[in-house]
Enzyme design. Structure first.
Site, PDB file in Angstrom:
ATOM      1  N   ARG A 222     -16.010  -5.455  -1.124  1.00 18.48           N
ATOM      2  CA  ARG A 222     -15.920  -6.887  -1.439  1.00 18.48           C
ATOM      3  C   ARG A 222     -14.531  -7.172  -2.011  1.00 18.48           C
ATOM      4  O   ARG A 222     -14.252  -6.869  -3.166  1.00 18.48           O
ATOM      5  CB  ARG A 222     -16.980  -7.297  -2.464  1.00 18.48           C
ATOM      6  CG  ARG A 222     -18.396  -7.327  -1.926  1.00 18.48           C
ATOM      7  CD  ARG A 222     -19.355  -7.819  -3.005  1.00 18.48           C
ATOM      8  NE  ARG A 222     -20.736  -7.742  -2.574  1.00 18.48           N
ATOM      9  CZ  ARG A 222     -21.399  -8.711  -1.948  1.00 18.48           C
ATOM     10  NH1 ARG A 222     -20.780  -9.843  -1.689  1.00 18.48           N
ATOM     11  NH2 ARG A 222     -22.656  -8.559  -1.588  1.00 18.48           N
TER      12      ARG A 222
ATOM     13  N   SER B 109     -22.271  -9.860  11.390  1.00 21.26           N
ATOM     14  CA  SER B 109     -23.438 -10.715  11.623  1.00 21.26           C
ATOM     15  C   SER B 109     -23.117 -11.694  12.739  1.00 21.26           C
ATOM     16  O   SER B 109     -21.950 -11.919  13.075  1.00 21.26           O
ATOM     17  CB  SER B 109     -23.827 -11.472  10.351  1.00 21.26           C
ATOM     18  OG  SER B 109     -22.832 -12.406   9.993  1.00 21.26           O
TER      19      SER B 109
ATOM     20  N   ARG C  77     -11.953 -14.998   0.323  1.00 16.17           N
ATOM     21  CA  ARG C  77     -13.181 -15.378  -0.378  1.00 16.17           C
ATOM     22  C   ARG C  77     -13.042 -15.022  -1.854  1.00 16.17           C
ATOM     23  O   ARG C  77     -12.580 -13.936  -2.207  1.00 16.17           O
ATOM     24  CB  ARG C  77     -14.397 -14.659   0.226  1.00 16.17           C
ATOM     25  CG  ARG C  77     -14.706 -15.136   1.638  1.00 16.17           C
ATOM     26  CD  ARG C  77     -15.923 -14.457   2.224  1.00 16.17           C
ATOM     27  NE  ARG C  77     -16.088 -14.831   3.621  1.00 16.17           N
ATOM     28  CZ  ARG C  77     -16.959 -14.278   4.460  1.00 16.17           C
ATOM     29  NH1 ARG C  77     -17.767 -13.323   4.024  1.00 16.17           N
ATOM     30  NH2 ARG C  77     -17.039 -14.672   5.717  1.00 16.17           N
TER      31      ARG C  77
ATOM     32  N   ARG D 253     -13.832  -4.358   6.322  1.00 17.38           N
ATOM     33  CA  ARG D 253     -14.924  -3.584   5.730  1.00 17.38           C
ATOM     34  C   ARG D 253     -15.371  -2.420   6.615  1.00 17.38           C
ATOM     35  O   ARG D 253     -15.940  -1.442   6.119  1.00 17.38           O
ATOM     36  CB  ARG D 253     -16.109  -4.507   5.427  1.00 17.38           C
ATOM     37  CG  ARG D 253     -17.231  -3.816   4.680  1.00 17.38           C
ATOM     38  CD  ARG D 253     -18.433  -4.698   4.471  1.00 17.38           C
ATOM     39  NE  ARG D 253     -18.204  -5.738   3.496  1.00 17.38           N
ATOM     40  CZ  ARG D 253     -19.167  -6.531   3.022  1.00 17.38           C
ATOM     41  NH1 ARG D 253     -20.414  -6.393   3.458  1.00 17.38           N
ATOM     42  NH2 ARG D 253     -18.894  -7.455   2.124  1.00 17.38           N
TER      43      ARG D 253
END
Length: 427
Positions: A275, A350, A260, A392
């Site tokens: 991040r 998520s 990303r 993460r």
């Protein structure tokens, strides 16, 4: 994509969904108008084509001057048919454009509002009181450097900002996390998959990503391929243009490196590995019958919570508000772990229910059975996704399990994957 037929039959629920998302509800009317224009233009084209065929028979039977006169009319009619065909194509393209831009219809019960309007469903575990223990907690990067687990400096030297090397126990910890997650997935009927990390634009678009305007996506222009930010993309495209048997949910666990650009978070979380541009992830992806989707979503959340329980960190579950769902999700739950040095919860994982949105874009269907058991027509399947482990997670493990001397106690569930190691010691 949304179901245009359903929108036309029940426009108010789509308006309500748009309003809950904070999006333009008038898009509903534009879709209705575009569909009417499409139907009208197709009908006009088909009528002219029928006239053209009938006229062709008259020409074939005519002779002499009559035939010459009819041939002139045929030429004019052919031009009108071509024009009508072009208009019908343009109308279809306009509807498709609106349909692709329309966000998924949210599931009943999703909170209205934006990023800050989530609802906390539960909090599990109690954050440690480091002051009572007599020391100030170190952040994950300081711990990672003390343990020889994270090297951001050399990551930047080799690849630039927001790249890292995981070394020694850092590399072993990530592999242990992924293997723990994979074992949980296998226990629950998931098929393990190592998918491609480069995909075609139609696969990226089919999953719901905007390849033209999404600054988070890495593109290889020379090859017209895209690096995935999640193996959800490749797994969604795995059964594109197929008719599946989802009488029982079809479950895949994709283990892949992800990329990303993090273009929308300039200056945010630049320290450490919260991040980064490259990370590894174990992603659950499910194809299910439409009526099974919500139950599967609850199962995905439960499996994520089992993983969080296994790594022994305080966490909370939040119901994401409609305006923060993104294009594809009809409902999304985030699990956020407590990060001691930040004094707040941060997202670790998520899970999203995308209902039939992705399947409609990728043309993934199931065969419908009639009451007598014979084969009927087809309908779209539902797709869902959720994360079982990712890089993460190392942040939460190091910070929550640190000791005063900088060592880190290994959660019991991970020890079998680390040769029985109980502590990460300073190097």
């Amino acid at each position: 994509m949304i179901d245009v037929k359903d929108l036309i039959e029940q426009p108010e629920k789509y308006r309500a969904s748009q309003e809950a998302r904070g999006e333009d509800a008038s898009l509903v009317d534009r879709v209705v108008e575009a569909d009417a224009a499409r139907r009208s233009s197709i009908a006009g084209f088909e009528q002219l084509r029928a006239e053209q065929k009938a006229f062709g028979k008259r020409v074939a039977q005519a002779k002499g001057e009559e035939k010459q006169a009819l041939l002139a009319e045929v030429k004019d009619l052919a031009a009108r048919v071509k024009e009508a065909e072009s208009a019908a194509g343009a109308a279809e393209a306009r509807l498709a454009e609106l349909q692709r831009a329309f966000p998924n219809l949210i599931v009943d019960g999703v909170p209205a509002g934006g990023e800050d309007d989530f609802v906390v469903l539960k909090e599990v575990g109690t954050p440690r009181d480091f002051a009572a223990e007599g020391f100030e907690p170190r952040d994950h990067l300081e711990l990672g450097e003390l343990l020889g687990a994270i090297d951001m400096e050399r990551g930047a030297k080799v690849s630039g900002a927001r790249f890292s090397f995981l070394t020694g126990v850092g590399a072993r910890l990530e592999l242990a996390l992924m293997q723990l997650g994979l074992d949980l997935a296998l226990e629950n009927g998931f098929v393990p998959v190592i998918p491609p990390t480069l995909v075609r634009p139609e696969t990226m678009q089919g999953t719901g990503f905007d390849v033209e305007h999404d600054d988070e996506i890495y593109r290889l222009e020379r090859d017209d391929l895209y690096l995935v930010g999640t193996s959800e993309v490749a797994l969604a495209g795995y059964h594109a243009d197929e008719i599946m048997d989802v009488s029982a949910p079809v479950r895949y666990a994709g283990w892949s490196t992800c990329y990303r650009r993090e273009a929308g978070s300039a200056g945010k979380d630049t320290r450490g590995i919260i991040r980064v541009h490259q990370f590894n992830k174990l992603e659950m992806f499910i194809y299910a019958a439409q009526e099974d989707a919500e139950a599967e979503h609850e199962r995905l959340l439960a499996w994520e919570e089992r993983m969080l329980g296994a790594i022994e960190v305080p966490y909370r579950v939040i119901d994401i508000a409609a305006g923060d769902l993104g294009l594809s999700a009809a409902r999304k739950f985030d699990c956020e772990a407590w990060v001691p040095t930040q004094g707040t919860y941060r997202e670790l994982t998520s899970t999203s229910n995308c209902t039939t949105f992705q399947a409609r874009r990728l043309n993934i269907r199931e065969r419908v059975r009639t009451e007598d058991g014979s084969k009927g027509g087809t309908r779209m399947v539902a797709t869902l996704n959720g994360t079982l482990a990712t890089t993460r997670w190392i942040v939460a493990i190091l910070e929550n399990h640190q000791n005063a001397d900088g060592s880190v106690t290994v959660p019991a569930a991970l020890r079998p994957y680390l040769g029985g190691m109980e502590r990460f010691e300073l190097v």
